[in-house]
Scaffold this motif. Structure first.
Motif, PDB file in Angstrom:
ATOM      1  N   GLU A 135       0.831  -1.208   0.000  1.00  0.00           N
ATOM      2  CA  GLU A 135       0.000   0.000   0.000  1.00  0.00           C
ATOM      3  C   GLU A 135       0.863   1.255   0.000  1.00  0.00           C
ATOM      4  OE1 GLU A 135      -3.834  -1.967   2.361  1.00  0.00           O
ATOM      5  OE2 GLU A 135      -2.287  -0.870   3.467  1.00  0.00           O
ATOM      6  N   GLU A 136       1.977   1.219   0.725  1.00  0.00           N
ATOM      7  CA  GLU A 136       2.906   2.357   0.720  1.00  0.00           C
ATOM      8  C   GLU A 136       3.438   2.593  -0.693  1.00  0.00           C
ATOM      9  OE1 GLU A 136       3.826   4.537   2.831  1.00  0.00           O
ATOM     10  OE2 GLU A 136       3.661   3.783   4.880  1.00  0.00           O
ATOM     11  N   ALA A 137       3.788   1.506  -1.375  1.00  0.00           N
ATOM     12  CA  ALA A 137       4.310   1.633  -2.740  1.00  0.00           C
ATOM     13  C   ALA A 137       3.251   2.209  -3.675  1.00  0.00           C
ATOM     14  CB  ALA A 137       4.784   0.270  -3.246  1.00  0.00           C
ATOM     15  N   ALA A 138       1.998   1.748  -3.517  1.00  0.00           N
ATOM     16  CA  ALA A 138       0.906   2.264  -4.356  1.00  0.00           C
ATOM     17  C   ALA A 138       0.655   3.739  -4.073  1.00  0.00           C
ATOM     18  CB  ALA A 138      -0.368   1.448  -4.102  1.00  0.00           C
ATOM     19  N   PHE A 139       0.784   4.126  -2.813  1.00  0.00           N
ATOM     20  CA  PHE A 139       0.571   5.522  -2.435  1.00  0.00           C
ATOM     21  C   PHE A 139       1.647   6.413  -3.069  1.00  0.00           C
ATOM     22  CE2 PHE A 139       0.203   8.710   1.291  1.00  0.00           C
ATOM     23  CZ  PHE A 139      -0.769   9.423   0.613  1.00  0.00           C
ATOM     24  N   THR A 140       2.890   5.966  -3.010  1.00  0.00           N
ATOM     25  CA  THR A 140       3.986   6.719  -3.629  1.00  0.00           C
ATOM     26  C   THR A 140       3.769   6.846  -5.132  1.00  0.00           C
ATOM     27  OG1 THR A 140       5.554   5.978  -1.929  1.00  0.00           O
ATOM     28  CG2 THR A 140       6.475   6.777  -4.014  1.00  0.00           C
ATOM     29  N   GLU A 141       3.398   5.746  -5.773  1.00  0.00           N
ATOM     30  CA  GLU A 141       3.157   5.764  -7.216  1.00  0.00           C
ATOM     31  C   GLU A 141       1.989   6.693  -7.567  1.00  0.00           C
ATOM     32  OE1 GLU A 141       2.576   2.546 -10.870  1.00  0.00           O
ATOM     33  OE2 GLU A 141       1.699   2.098  -8.897  1.00  0.00           O
ATOM     34  N   THR A 147      -6.441  13.224   2.352  1.00  0.00           N
ATOM     35  CA  THR A 147      -7.357  13.279   1.213  1.00  0.00           C
ATOM     36  C   THR A 147      -6.956  12.272   0.149  1.00  0.00           C
ATOM     37  OG1 THR A 147      -7.883  15.615   1.577  1.00  0.00           O
ATOM     38  CG2 THR A 147      -8.246  14.742  -0.639  1.00  0.00           C
ATOM     39  N   LEU A 148      -5.684  12.249  -0.193  1.00  0.00           N
ATOM     40  CA  LEU A 148      -5.221  11.379  -1.278  1.00  0.00           C
ATOM     41  C   LEU A 148      -5.442   9.902  -0.966  1.00  0.00           C
ATOM     42  CD1 LEU A 148      -1.877  13.198  -2.169  1.00  0.00           C
ATOM     43  CD2 LEU A 148      -4.065  13.356  -3.377  1.00  0.00           C
ATOM     44  N   ILE A 149      -5.215   9.513   0.278  1.00  0.00           N
ATOM     45  CA  ILE A 149      -5.312   8.087   0.606  1.00  0.00           C
ATOM     46  C   ILE A 149      -6.735   7.572   0.465  1.00  0.00           C
ATOM     47  CG2 ILE A 149      -5.784   8.275   3.088  1.00  0.00           C
ATOM     48  CD1 ILE A 149      -3.246   5.889   1.422  1.00  0.00           C
ATOM     49  N   ARG A 150      -7.728   8.463   0.597  1.00  0.00           N
ATOM     50  CA  ARG A 150      -9.121   8.022   0.450  1.00  0.00           C
ATOM     51  C   ARG A 150      -9.406   7.529  -0.966  1.00  0.00           C
ATOM     52  NH1 ARG A 150     -12.523  11.671   0.530  1.00  0.00           N
ATOM     53  NH2 ARG A 150     -11.489  13.631   1.077  1.00  0.00           N
ATOM     54  N   TYR A 151      -8.805   8.170  -1.960  1.00  0.00           N
ATOM     55  CA  TYR A 151      -9.005   7.737  -3.347  1.00  0.00           C
ATOM     56  C   TYR A 151      -8.379   6.362  -3.578  1.00  0.00           C
ATOM     57  CZ  TYR A 151     -10.749  12.371  -4.479  1.00  0.00           C
ATOM     58  OH  TYR A 151     -11.502  13.517  -4.518  1.00  0.00           O
ATOM     59  N   LEU A 152      -7.254   6.118  -2.955  1.00  0.00           N
ATOM     60  CA  LEU A 152      -6.615   4.808  -3.095  1.00  0.00           C
ATOM     61  C   LEU A 152      -7.429   3.715  -2.411  1.00  0.00           C
ATOM     62  CD1 LEU A 152      -2.758   5.314  -2.708  1.00  0.00           C
ATOM     63  CD2 LEU A 152      -3.950   4.170  -4.573  1.00  0.00           C
ATOM     64  N   ARG A 153      -7.936   3.998  -1.221  1.00  0.00           N
ATOM     65  CA  ARG A 153      -8.770   2.992  -0.538  1.00  0.00           C
ATOM     66  C   ARG A 153     -10.008   2.666  -1.366  1.00  0.00           C
ATOM     67  NH1 ARG A 153      -8.282   5.867   4.387  1.00  0.00           N
ATOM     68  NH2 ARG A 153     -10.503   6.346   4.326  1.00  0.00           N
ATOM     69  N   SER A 207      -3.287   2.252  -8.129  1.00  0.00           N
ATOM     70  CA  SER A 207      -2.948   3.661  -8.267  1.00  0.00           C
ATOM     71  C   SER A 207      -3.506   4.301  -9.539  1.00  0.00           C
ATOM     72  CB  SER A 207      -1.427   3.844  -8.218  1.00  0.00           C
ATOM     73  OG  SER A 207      -0.792   3.048  -9.198  1.00  0.00           O
ATOM     74  N   LYS A 208      -3.513   3.582 -10.651  1.00  0.00           N
ATOM     75  CA  LYS A 208      -4.021   4.146 -11.904  1.00  0.00           C
ATOM     76  C   LYS A 208      -5.531   4.381 -11.830  1.00  0.00           C
ATOM     77  CE  LYS A 208      -0.359   2.279 -14.844  1.00  0.00           C
ATOM     78  NZ  LYS A 208      -0.011   1.410 -16.000  1.00  0.00           N
ATOM     79  N   ASP A 209      -6.250   3.464 -11.196  1.00  0.00           N
ATOM     80  CA  ASP A 209      -7.693   3.654 -11.043  1.00  0.00           C
ATOM     81  C   ASP A 209      -7.983   4.831 -10.109  1.00  0.00           C
ATOM     82  OD1 ASP A 209      -7.983   1.474 -12.650  1.00  0.00           O
ATOM     83  OD2 ASP A 209      -8.599   0.082 -11.073  1.00  0.00           O
ATOM     84  N   ALA A 210      -7.194   4.942  -9.056  1.00  0.00           N
ATOM     85  CA  ALA A 210      -7.369   6.054  -8.123  1.00  0.00           C
ATOM     86  C   ALA A 210      -7.097   7.380  -8.815  1.00  0.00           C
ATOM     87  CB  ALA A 210      -6.445   5.880  -6.927  1.00  0.00           C
TER      88      ALA A 210
END
Length: 476
Positions: A34-40, A66-72, A78-81
Motif C-alpha cells: 500500500e505504501e508503494a501504491a501511495f507513492t506511485e 485526502t489522497l489516501i481516500r481515493y486509493l482505498r 494507483s491508476k484507477d485512483a
C-alpha cells in the motif's frame, strides 16, 4: 422489526469496532504494498499537474489524508485512483467549488443542512464524528420547499443547485469537522488523521410513499460522495425500520453503490443500544436510543468536553451557531500547532471572512487534556462506582461539561459583515488583552513532561490551505 431483511446486514461483526479493523488502509498503518501504491499514485498526480508535493517554502497542494481516500476507494490500484482523482479535480474546477464554499449564502447552506445528516458534536470511541439523520421529519411540504429553493440558481458563477449545495456540506465535513476531530488529544491512534464519519439514520415513522418520494434525495448524497468524496463514510446504522422494510429493501439497495450498501447495518430495537455501545460511549449516544446525550436532530452540535477544552469561541450573538453550523475552514496560525477557524459564506450578499474560533496550540491541548484526566481520576477515587450503565459496564459519576471560553473581540480589519440578527464579533490573537481564562481554556500552570513526539504530525498536515496566499499574514 425483529431482525434484518433477507440478504441484508444486521449488526456489524464483533471485531468491527477494534482499531486494527478500522485502521486497515489508513495512514500510519499501510502495508509495504500500500505504501508503494501511495507513492506511485502521488507521482502520477504530480506528473499530470494535479498535485504539488510539499517544499521548504510551501505545503503540499493536497494533504495525505485526502489522497489516501481515493486509493482505498480503488483498492490501492494507483491508476484507477488517479482516474477518479482527476475527474474530481476537473469537476471542482468546472463548478468553481473553492469560490462556492467561500461565497455560498448562509441561509441556503442552513436550508440544505436541515434536510441531511447533522453532526451531534460527538465522536465515537475511535475519534470519528457521529452524525444523526431523522428521515421521518422530511415531510412532503419540507422537501417541496427545498426543491423549489434549489432550482432558482441561474447564470454563471457559483450555483445554488441542489447538488452543489450538498457539496458544501461535504466540504464542511472535510475542511472543518475532520481536522477538528484529528487535532483532539487523547484519541486512539493519533498518527492517523480522522477521514470518515459514522451515521445514525432513524427511519421510524417513515411510510412507504415517503420512502419512494425521497429516492432521488437519498441518491444525490450517495452519488456525490462516491464520485467526489470517496471513503468519507465509515458506516451507517439504520434504526426504527418499519414492518414493511424487508419488502422494500431490495429496491432501496439499488439506489446506492455496492460499497455504500456494504457499510449499512439495519438494527432491530433490541440491537440498537448494544451495537451503538460497541462504537460509542454511553454519554455520546442520544437519549432517544438509550444513551445519555441530550441531542435531537436539528439541535446545535453538543460538543463533547474534550473538544470544548481545545477551542476558544469568539464572543457575539449566536457565536456558537455561526461556528458550528455555518461554513467554516481552518488555517494555520503558527508553528506551535495553533489554528484559526475562519467563517466563510455570505449574508445578505456580503461575504464574510471572520475569525470565529481558535484551536489551542498542540502543547496546550495536551496539557489541558492531561489536567482533565487527572481531575476525572481524582473524582473517581472520591466517588466509587456504585452502578452499572445501560451497556452493563461500570461507570463513574459524569464530569461536568465546561462551557467554551471566550476572547475579548475586535473586528478584523480586512472584512466585516452584519448578519440578519446581529453583528458577530471578531478578534486577532495578537490584539487580545491579558485576562483570566475561563473553563475550557488552558491552565495557568501545570508541571508536565513535554508532549509525546507522536502527536507532532497533527500540527499542519490535515488542514486545507487558505485560498488567498496573503490570508495568513492578514490574520496574524
Amino acid at each position: 422489526m425483529d431482525g434484518p431483511p433477507k440478504d441484508q446486514q444486521g449488526p456489524p461483526p464483533p471485531d468491527a469496532a477494534k482499531a486494527e479493523t478500522r485502521l486497515k488502509g489508513h495512514l500510519g498503518h499501510l502495508t509495504k504494498g500500500e505504501e508503494a501504491a501511495f507513492t506511485e499514485f502521488k507521482e502520477i498526480c504530480a506528473k499530470e499537474g494535479l498535485y504539488k508535493p510539499a517544499t521548504a517554502e510551501s505545503k503540499a497542494s493536497h494533504d495525505d489524508g485526502t489522497l489516501i481516500r481515493y486509493l482505498r476507494a480503488r483498492r490501492f490500484v494507483s491508476k484507477d485512483a488517479f482516474v477518479q482523482f482527476k475527474e474530481t479535480e476537473i469537476w471542482r474546477k468546472e463548478n468553481d467549488l473553492e469560490t462556492l464554499y467561500e461565497k455560498i449564502d448562509i441561509n441556503a447552506y442552513w436550508e440544505s443542512r436541515s434536510v441531511y445528516p447533522q453532526w451531534t458534536g460527538r465522536r465515537d470511541k475511535r475519534g470519528i464524528p457521529v452524525y444523526l439523520y431523522e428521515v421521518g421529519k422530511l415531510d412532503s411540504k419540507k422537501m417541496t420547499a427545498y426543491a423549489a429553493s434549489t432550482s432558482k440558481g441561474k447564470g454563471k458563477g457559483p450555483s445554488q443547485s441542489k447538488m452543489l449545495r450538498l457539496f458544501a456540506l461535504y466540504e464542511n465535513l472535510t475542511r472543518f469537522i475532520m481536522p477538528l476531530c484529528s487535532a483532539v488529544p487523547g484519541r486512539p491512534n493519533p498518527e492517523t488523521p480522522v477521514d470518515q464519519s459514522n451515521n445514525i439514520v432513524d427511519i421510524s415513522k417513515v411510510g412507504l410513499k415517503q420512502f419512494w418520494n425521497l429516492k432521488s434525495h437519498m441518491q444525490d448524497a450517495s452519488l456525490l460522495a462516491t464520485a467526489h468524496y470517496p471513503e468519507t463514510l465509515d458506516r451507517i446504522f439504520i434504526l426504527g425500520a418499519p414492518p414493511f422494510f424487508p419488502t422494500v429493501w431490495g429496491w432501496i439497495k439499488r439506489w446506492f453503490d455496492p460499497i455504500t450498501t456494504s457499510k449499512i447495518f439495519v438494527l432491530s430495537s433490541h440491537q440498537v443500544l448494544p451495537t451503538l455501545s460497541q462504537f460509542m460511549d454511553i454519554e455520546d449516544i442520544p437519549k432517544k436510543y438509550g444513551g445519555q446525550l441530550d441531542f435531537q436532530w436539528g439541535d446545535l452540535p453538543n460538543l463533547d468536553p474534550v473538544l470544548r477544552d481545545c477551542i476558544t469561541i469568539a464572543p457575539g450573538p449566536d457565536a456558537e451557531r455561526y461556528f458550528l453550523t455555518a461554513p467554516v475552514r481552518w488555517v494555520d496560525a503558527g508553528e506551535d500547532g495553533e489554528m484559526k477557524a475562519i467563517g466563510v459564506g455570505s449574508i445578505d450578499g456580503k461575504q464574510r471572512q471572520d475569525h470565529v474560533a481558535t484551536l489551542h496550540s498542540l502543547a496546550t491541548r495536551v496539557a489541558t487534556h492531561a489536567e482533565r484526566l487527572s481531575r476525572a481520576n481524582t473524582q473517581q477515587n472520591l466517588h466509587p462506582v456504585s452502578s452499572l450503565n445501560a451497556t452493563g459496564s461500570t461507570s463513574s459519576p459524569p464530569v461536568s461539561q465546561p462551557q467554551p471560553s471566550v476572547m475579548t473581540a475586535t473586528p478584523l480589519p480586512s472584512t466585516t459583515f452584519e448578519p440578519p440578527t446581529a453583528a458577530l464579533a471578531h478578534t486577532s490573537i495578537n490584539e487580545q488583552p491579558a485576562q483570566p481564562m475561563q473553563n475550557g481554556s488552558p491552565p495557568e500552570k501545570i508541571d508536565l513532561p513535554p508532549p509525546p513526539a507522536v502527536l507532532e504530525r497533527q500540527k499542519t498536515e490535515y488542514v486545507t490551505p487558505a485560498s488567498d496566499p496573503a490570508e495568513l499574514k492578514t490574520l496574524a
